[in-house]
Design a protein around this motif. Sequence first.
Motif, PDB file in Angstrom:
ATOM      1  N   GLU A  36       5.011   1.353  -5.624  1.00  0.00           N
ATOM      2  CA  GLU A  36       3.876   0.883  -6.419  1.00  0.00           C
ATOM      3  C   GLU A  36       2.710   0.671  -5.469  1.00  0.00           C
ATOM      4  O   GLU A  36       2.806  -0.115  -4.515  1.00  0.00           O
ATOM      5  CB  GLU A  36       4.230  -0.425  -7.140  1.00  0.00           C
ATOM      6  N   CYS A  37       1.626   1.393  -5.718  1.00  0.00           N
ATOM      7  CA  CYS A  37       0.445   1.317  -4.858  1.00  0.00           C
ATOM      8  C   CYS A  37      -0.671   0.551  -5.558  1.00  0.00           C
ATOM      9  O   CYS A  37      -0.912   0.767  -6.753  1.00  0.00           O
ATOM     10  CB  CYS A  37      -0.067   2.720  -4.524  1.00  0.00           C
ATOM     11  N   LYS A  38      -1.327  -0.281  -4.802  1.00  0.00           N
ATOM     12  CA  LYS A  38      -2.489  -1.019  -5.275  1.00  0.00           C
ATOM     13  C   LYS A  38      -3.640  -0.730  -4.328  1.00  0.00           C
ATOM     14  O   LYS A  38      -3.428  -0.354  -3.173  1.00  0.00           O
ATOM     15  CB  LYS A  38      -2.218  -2.527  -5.306  1.00  0.00           C
ATOM     16  N   ALA A  39      -4.854  -0.922  -4.799  1.00  0.00           N
ATOM     17  CA  ALA A  39      -6.026  -0.782  -3.934  1.00  0.00           C
ATOM     18  C   ALA A  39      -5.986  -1.865  -2.857  1.00  0.00           C
ATOM     19  O   ALA A  39      -5.402  -2.937  -3.073  1.00  0.00           O
ATOM     20  CB  ALA A  39      -7.298  -0.898  -4.767  1.00  0.00           C
ATOM     21  N   PRO A  40      -6.596  -1.608  -1.683  1.00  0.00           N
ATOM     22  CA  PRO A  40      -6.535  -2.580  -0.588  1.00  0.00           C
ATOM     23  C   PRO A  40      -7.045  -3.978  -0.959  1.00  0.00           C
ATOM     24  O   PRO A  40      -6.530  -4.974  -0.455  1.00  0.00           O
ATOM     25  CB  PRO A  40      -7.412  -1.957   0.500  1.00  0.00           C
ATOM     26  N   GLU A  41      -8.019  -4.055  -1.847  1.00  0.00           N
ATOM     27  CA  GLU A  41      -8.563  -5.370  -2.197  1.00  0.00           C
ATOM     28  C   GLU A  41      -7.695  -6.130  -3.201  1.00  0.00           C
ATOM     29  O   GLU A  41      -7.938  -7.304  -3.474  1.00  0.00           O
ATOM     30  CB  GLU A  41     -10.005  -5.258  -2.733  1.00  0.00           C
ATOM     31  N   LYS A  67      -4.579  -8.140  -4.248  1.00  0.00           N
ATOM     32  CA  LYS A  67      -3.517  -8.946  -3.619  1.00  0.00           C
ATOM     33  C   LYS A  67      -2.166  -8.601  -4.240  1.00  0.00           C
ATOM     34  O   LYS A  67      -2.071  -8.382  -5.448  1.00  0.00           O
ATOM     35  CB  LYS A  67      -3.794 -10.435  -3.829  1.00  0.00           C
ATOM     36  N   ILE A  68      -1.142  -8.541  -3.417  1.00  0.00           N
ATOM     37  CA  ILE A  68       0.219  -8.314  -3.894  1.00  0.00           C
ATOM     38  C   ILE A  68       0.732  -9.665  -4.416  1.00  0.00           C
ATOM     39  O   ILE A  68       0.806 -10.628  -3.654  1.00  0.00           O
ATOM     40  CB  ILE A  68       1.136  -7.796  -2.764  1.00  0.00           C
ATOM     41  N   THR A  69       1.051  -9.721  -5.692  1.00  0.00           N
ATOM     42  CA  THR A  69       1.474 -10.986  -6.313  1.00  0.00           C
ATOM     43  C   THR A  69       2.836 -10.805  -6.980  1.00  0.00           C
ATOM     44  O   THR A  69       3.377  -9.689  -7.027  1.00  0.00           O
ATOM     45  CB  THR A  69       0.466 -11.421  -7.384  1.00  0.00           C
ATOM     46  N   GLN A  70       3.328 -11.876  -7.539  1.00  0.00           N
ATOM     47  CA  GLN A  70       4.584 -11.818  -8.291  1.00  0.00           C
ATOM     48  C   GLN A  70       4.472 -10.821  -9.435  1.00  0.00           C
ATOM     49  O   GLN A  70       5.424 -10.117  -9.751  1.00  0.00           O
ATOM     50  CB  GLN A  70       4.960 -13.205  -8.815  1.00  0.00           C
ATOM     51  N   ALA A  71       3.295 -10.726 -10.043  1.00  0.00           N
ATOM     52  CA  ALA A  71       3.085  -9.781 -11.149  1.00  0.00           C
ATOM     53  C   ALA A  71       3.325  -8.339 -10.688  1.00  0.00           C
ATOM     54  O   ALA A  71       3.846  -7.515 -11.447  1.00  0.00           O
ATOM     55  CB  ALA A  71       1.677  -9.938 -11.722  1.00  0.00           C
ATOM     56  N   THR A  72       2.956  -8.038  -9.449  1.00  0.00           N
ATOM     57  CA  THR A  72       3.184  -6.691  -8.911  1.00  0.00           C
ATOM     58  C   THR A  72       4.680  -6.418  -8.793  1.00  0.00           C
ATOM     59  O   THR A  72       5.152  -5.343  -9.160  1.00  0.00           O
ATOM     60  CB  THR A  72       2.520  -6.549  -7.523  1.00  0.00           C
ATOM     61  N   PHE A  73       5.417  -7.416  -8.299  1.00  0.00           N
ATOM     62  CA  PHE A  73       6.876  -7.259  -8.185  1.00  0.00           C
ATOM     63  C   PHE A  73       7.523  -7.193  -9.568  1.00  0.00           C
ATOM     64  O   PHE A  73       8.462  -6.433  -9.778  1.00  0.00           O
ATOM     65  CB  PHE A  73       7.483  -8.397  -7.353  1.00  0.00           C
ATOM     66  N   THR A  94       2.839  -1.739  -2.013  1.00  0.00           N
ATOM     67  CA  THR A  94       1.866  -1.662  -0.922  1.00  0.00           C
ATOM     68  C   THR A  94       0.448  -1.670  -1.470  1.00  0.00           C
ATOM     69  O   THR A  94       0.182  -1.135  -2.545  1.00  0.00           O
ATOM     70  CB  THR A  94       2.089  -0.396  -0.061  1.00  0.00           C
ATOM     71  N   ASN A  95      -0.446  -2.277  -0.700  1.00  0.00           N
ATOM     72  CA  ASN A  95      -1.880  -2.136  -0.971  1.00  0.00           C
ATOM     73  C   ASN A  95      -2.536  -1.435   0.228  1.00  0.00           C
ATOM     74  O   ASN A  95      -3.743  -1.478   0.390  1.00  0.00           O
ATOM     75  CB  ASN A  95      -2.542  -3.479  -1.285  1.00  0.00           C
ATOM     76  N   GLY A  96      -1.699  -0.807   1.042  1.00  0.00           N
ATOM     77  CA  GLY A  96      -2.189  -0.092   2.217  1.00  0.00           C
ATOM     78  C   GLY A  96      -2.351  -0.988   3.433  1.00  0.00           C
ATOM     79  O   GLY A  96      -2.385  -0.508   4.560  1.00  0.00           O
ATOM     80  N   LEU A  97      -2.469  -2.280   3.205  1.00  0.00           N
ATOM     81  CA  LEU A  97      -2.608  -3.240   4.297  1.00  0.00           C
ATOM     82  C   LEU A  97      -1.314  -4.023   4.479  1.00  0.00           C
ATOM     83  O   LEU A  97      -0.890  -4.286   5.590  1.00  0.00           O
ATOM     84  CB  LEU A  97      -3.771  -4.197   4.009  1.00  0.00           C
TER      85      LEU A  97
END
Length: 149
Positions: free
Chosen positions: A89-94, A96-102, A120-123
């Motif tokens: 699952e990819c997100k834009a760098p800005e 934040k990886i949160t519980q919702a992402t998981f 990942t958000n690349g960072l």
Amino acid sequence: MEKLNLPPYPFKIKSNEKHHLIFDEVRKKYIVLTPEEWVRQHYLQFLLNDKKYPISLIAVEKQLTINNLKKRTDILVFSPNGTPNIIVECKAPEVKITQATFDQIARYNLKLQANYLIVTNGLQHYFCMLDTKNESYVFLKDIPSYLKH
């Protein structure tokens, strides 16, 4: 585009009247270059070049249906026998990886039953492995390379 916490790769980028476009090796076409696509293309190259997964086992934006809703996985890597092995699952760098992402990737995995999940958000990159015996996820430092299967 922002520098990511991934190796640099020699991307094919071009522009049209409205957008910058990046060539996706898996889909074999140019895609609008958004911040999320920048992360997805870097992660694809990481899987192909650094982890040595064959391009023939990788799908990008693979559609699946969950509760009658059409969803798409960013990157899905299959095992040689055709079963899902890794969901990315990819997100834009800005973002934040949160519980919702998981929660999002876990919902996908209820359907797909992959062995590994990557967010990942690349960072920041999070790797986990499905522990079917204990019905939980175990966080890992990294994912295995293809040749180690």
